[in-house]
Scaffold this active site. Structure first.
Site, PDB file in Angstrom:
ATOM      1  N   SER A 406       0.677  -0.953   0.076  1.00 40.91           N
ATOM      2  CA  SER A 406      -0.101  -0.039   0.153  1.00 40.91           C
ATOM      3  C   SER A 406       0.981   1.230   0.437  1.00 40.91           C
ATOM      4  O   SER A 406       0.186   2.154  -0.232  1.00 40.91           O
ATOM      5  CB  SER A 406      -1.184   0.231   1.316  1.00 40.91           C
ATOM      6  OG  SER A 406      -0.298  -0.712   2.312  1.00 40.91           O
ATOM      7  N   HIS A 427      -3.202  -2.978  -5.658  1.00 38.53           N
ATOM      8  CA  HIS A 427      -3.327  -2.163  -4.661  1.00 38.53           C
ATOM      9  C   HIS A 427      -4.944  -2.517  -4.197  1.00 38.53           C
ATOM     10  O   HIS A 427      -5.702  -1.647  -4.826  1.00 38.53           O
ATOM     11  CB  HIS A 427      -3.010  -0.317  -4.366  1.00 38.53           C
ATOM     12  CG  HIS A 427      -3.301  -0.023  -3.134  1.00 38.53           C
ATOM     13  ND1 HIS A 427      -3.639   0.696  -2.724  1.00 38.53           N
ATOM     14  CD2 HIS A 427      -2.790  -1.128  -1.744  1.00 38.53           C
ATOM     15  CE1 HIS A 427      -3.140   0.686  -1.584  1.00 38.53           C
ATOM     16  NE2 HIS A 427      -3.618  -0.255  -0.571  1.00 38.53           N
ATOM     17  N   GLU A 439      -6.303   0.266  -7.156  1.00 41.59           N
ATOM     18  CA  GLU A 439      -4.961   1.069  -7.397  1.00 41.59           C
ATOM     19  C   GLU A 439      -3.896  -0.066  -8.189  1.00 41.59           C
ATOM     20  O   GLU A 439      -3.364  -0.633  -7.908  1.00 41.59           O
ATOM     21  CB  GLU A 439      -4.490   1.699  -6.146  1.00 41.59           C
ATOM     22  CG  GLU A 439      -4.872   2.714  -6.316  1.00 41.59           C
ATOM     23  CD  GLU A 439      -4.234   3.644  -4.844  1.00 41.59           C
ATOM     24  OE1 GLU A 439      -4.549   5.141  -4.999  1.00 41.59           O
ATOM     25  OE2 GLU A 439      -3.689   3.036  -4.187  1.00 41.59           O
ATOM     26  N   ASN A 477      -3.373   6.556   0.224  1.00 39.99           N
ATOM     27  CA  ASN A 477      -3.251   6.585   1.066  1.00 39.99           C
ATOM     28  C   ASN A 477      -2.214   7.094   1.129  1.00 39.99           C
ATOM     29  O   ASN A 477      -2.101   8.256   2.173  1.00 39.99           O
ATOM     30  CB  ASN A 477      -2.698   5.679   1.264  1.00 39.99           C
ATOM     31  CG  ASN A 477      -3.084   4.455   1.440  1.00 39.99           C
ATOM     32  OD1 ASN A 477      -4.578   4.521   1.695  1.00 39.99           O
ATOM     33  ND2 ASN A 477      -2.568   3.111   1.193  1.00 39.99           N
TER      34      ASN A 477
END
Ligand code: CAA
Length: 699
Positions: A406, A427, A439, A477
């Site tokens: 991540s 991801h 992702e 993130n």
């Protein structure tokens, strides 16, 4: 005759065939064609008119691309009235999806037949509007108020068999829509069936509309369209005439059409379809994927394996020990049991998946034949590099090697192999078999067909896939880390986590940031903070310790029963943990901060502006290709309210100059955190918007 609607005469029946691929949207040409077709049929003294769609569907709705532009005649509501008023017998034959304006055309026809696979619905509320061509007036007359309210406020697609039971359609028959439509129209003519106008039917019986309005408003977390639609249905019952009910529908429709929520929801509709369209993938064929491998059977690995199994892909799951492999199988079985309970799969599919599609292994050799492997092991760069070196040794040539990291550097992971062109980041978001976002992290050397394979896999797993570049945290993130930090700063300065969570759920977020931390596990954020401190924080960066103190005391959020909130077994949600306020007070005292009050509006503004600023950096650096890619990531992975369109759509609607002014003002307090994104400064200087960048990318 318009090309968008073809006219044909079969005996007494005039056939109007819509031909406006891909979904026969009711754009101006189609509307003109339908009007001309009805007029011609009447002039030619046909006895009946059949309306159907060529290609994959009956009309899937108004043409959404026309929204916000000056309307062109004939308008859909008038057209529907005209169709209904025809002295000829008008029959619609439905296949595919008869949605929105499409169902409204069908409801203004006198009879409706559908193939068994057809679906009908009024999904307008999902676009921030309400059915504006008589749907709120005609549907309750045929299906009753309760069923109409359900369909209109949820926008759900209703299958033909249910639509038949509800009285929305008159007959279900297998076959070609043109053929079944012609046979039905002839049958009606032969039997002397009367012209049957829904608008002439009596007004339906009312319900307690105020109670329904309140309940729908609450459920929508601030979304207005479903609640406003309730008032339109109310008019169907209470207006003195059908025409006055129609006028009320129009008035409410126009109100919503002008709203920012409509703009946000339509942006979301097109953005989620645009994310997969990348110029570099045009004509690039994905590699075939028949079998996949997953390394690691924790929550994430098991979730990914479940998603693949549910999509019909056989999975080989690798764990370190037999015991761990069995624990992984139990997790997957639990996920599948959930899917069975929710009706996503049948008992037979469930049993077949568990007995035949999932293989467990403890040695890398088991992955030698898979086409694609996704690693979901512990987030440690050295561990990941070892895994990839092993994969390089055993996997067949051309296999796609994916990491579910991540935030770690996918280039560094790729460099642990002799085939960096085959390495990519995939991801997933936890729980991976439920969350829609994927992702697709493209590293420096990733080959285009490997990227295409990632998108193809995402499509197969029914994910919304977004391309991201390599940086700490990729798109989502990385932005999360910034707005989470902003929330921490507000706590240090005087807001409570509970006030912040409440202000943000009132804004429309599914959860506030502190409730999210409790759900994800406070240990995750703790590990990130420790890592960042070990890497060396910039001396100008503000830091806080109150969340660490919770972790040090063993409180990791929901999984330990206590975090920012206290959770009781069997109860949904938690209650504020008062100890948190003491920890915060101690932190403020240690840092010499005198707390001040924050209004809810100020909390939302700071949180959102920090999100927009980081998002602008992410776009400016090319980590996200377009602003809309960021919007889709936040909508699908972070509980951002869809009716606000995503952070960068929100920013456009708020006005970029004001946002930049705020950043500049706040940088007087903290010029390390509040550094304006160069892209934001550029857009403001040029008087442009994020949406202009989206449009640039379309060209
Ligand atoms: N207007 C314009 N374009 C539309 C459209 C519409 N109503 N519906 C779909 N499209 C376009 C999509 O943007 C897409 O275009 P690209 O290929 O260029 O990306 C193309 O048609 C195919 O759509 P999908 O990729 O979504 O195809 P699908 O098979 O997965 O889904 C669908 C088909 C179920 C019809 C889905 O597209 C959908 O839900 N469309 C919207 C339906 C809708 O909301 N209708 C109500 C419109 S509002 C209205 O009618 C107002 C009123 O009352 C007057």
């Amino acid at each position: 005759m318009s090309e968008a609607v073809e006219y044909e005469r079969i005996g007494d029946i005039a056939v109007l065939a819509a031909n406006n691929p891909p979904v026969n949207a009711l754009g101006v040409d189609v509307r003109r064609g339908l009007l001309a077709g009805i007029e011609r049929a009447e002039a030619e003294r046909a006895k009946a008119v059949l309306i159907y769609g060529k290609g994959r569907t009956y009309f899937a709705g108004a043409d959404i691309r026309e929204f916000g532009k000056p309307p062109q005649e004939p308008w859909l509501p008038g057209l529907c009235d005209r169709i209904e008023a025809s002295p000829l017998l008008v029959v619609s034959a439905l296949h595919g999806t008869a949605l929105g304006g499409g169902l409204e055309v069908a409801l203004s026809s006198h009879y409706r037949i559908a193939v068994p696979s057809a679906k009908v619905g009024l999904p307008e509320v999902n676009l921030g509007i309400l059915p504006g061509a008589g749907g709120t007036q005609r549907l309750p007359r045929v299906a009753g108020v309760e069923a109409a309210l359900d369909m209109i406020t949820t926008g759900r697609h209703v299958r033909a068999d249910e639509a038949l039971k509800l009285g929305v359609i008159d007959k279900v028959q297998d076959g070609d829509p043109r053929e079944i439509g012609l046979a039905y129209a002839q049958e009606l003519l032969d039997s002397g069936a009367p012209r049957r106008a829904v608008g002439e039917m009596p007004a339906p019986d009312p319900v307690d509309f105020d109670a329904v309005y309140e309940a729908v408003l609450k459920k929508g977390r601030g979304q207005l369209s479903p609640a406003v639609a309730v008032r339109a249905v109310q008019a169907a019952c209470e207006a003195p005439s059908f025409a006055e009910g129609m006028a009320r529908e129009r008035e409410l429709f126009m109100q919503l059409m002008e709203s920012d929520q409509r703009k946000g929801l339509i942006h979301a509709f097109f953005a989620e379809r645009a994310v997969g369209k990348l110029p570099e993938l045009k004509g690039v064929e994905p590699r075939p994927v028949h079998q996949i491998g997953v390394i690691g059977g924790g929550t994430m690995g098991a979730g990914i394996a479940t998603a693949a199994l549910l999509a019909g892909l056989p999975v080989t799951l690798l764990e370190m020990t037999q015991e761990a492999a069995h624990a992984a199988k139990d997790r997957i079985a639990g996920n599948l049991a959930g899917a069975l309970k929710r009706g996503k799969i049948s008992q037979q599919q469930h049993d077949a998946i568990l007995s035949g599609q999932l293989q467990l292994a403890t040695g890398y050799d088991a992955l030698s034949a898979v086409d694609l492997v996704i690693e979901a092991v512990f987030e440690d760069i050295d561990v990941k590099k070892q895994v990839f070196a092993q994969l390089d040794a055993v996997c067949k040539p051309g296999a796609v090697l994916a990491t579910n990291t991540s935030y770690l550097d996918v280039n560094e992971i790729a460099a642990a192999t002799t085939r960096p062109q085959d390495v990519i980041g995939l991801h997933f978001f936890s729980p991976a078999h439920v969350m829609k976002l994927l992702e697709i992290v493209v590293a420096d050397k990733t080959a285009p067909e490997v990227v295409a394979t990632g998108f193809a896999l995402g499509h197969r797993l029914k994910k919304v896939s977004v391309r991201a570049g390599v940086c700490d945290g990729f798109i989502g993130n990385r932005i999360l880390s910034t707005y989470r930090t902003c929330a921490d700063h507000m706590v240090l300065d005087g807001a409570s986590p509970f006030q912040i969570d409440k202000a943000l759920t009132d804004f429309g977020f599914a959860m506030g940031p502190f409730a999210v931390s409790d759900l994800a596990g406070l240990d995750i954020g703790w590990a990130v903070r420790k890592r960042k401190r070990a890497e060396g924080l910039d001396p100008r960066a503000r830091d806080s310790s109150y969340a660490d103190k919770l972790c040090e005391a063993g409180h990791f959020g929901q999984k330990t029963g206590k975090g920012f909130y206290v959770y009781e077994e069997g109860k949904r949600g938690g209650t504020p943990n008062p100890e948190v306020l003491d920890l915060i007070a101690a932190d403020r005292a240690a840092q010499g901060i005198t707390p001040r009050t924050f209004t809810d509006d100020e909390i939302v503004r700071r949180y959102m502006v920090s999100m927009v600023n980081e998002a602008a950096k992410v776009v400016g650096e090319g980590i996200a290709r377009r602003p809309l890619d960021v919007d889709v990531v936040l909508l699908y992975g972070y509980g951002f309210p869809r009716y606000r369109g995503g952070p960068l759509k929100w920013a456009d609607l708020q006005g970029l100059p004001g946002i930049l002014d705020d950043i500049r003002a706040w940088s007087a307090e903290d010029d390390y955190f509040w550094q304006p994104a160069p892209l934001l400064e550029k857009l403001v200087a040029e008087g442009r918007s994020f949406d202009d960048l989206n449009k640039d990318a379309e060209r």
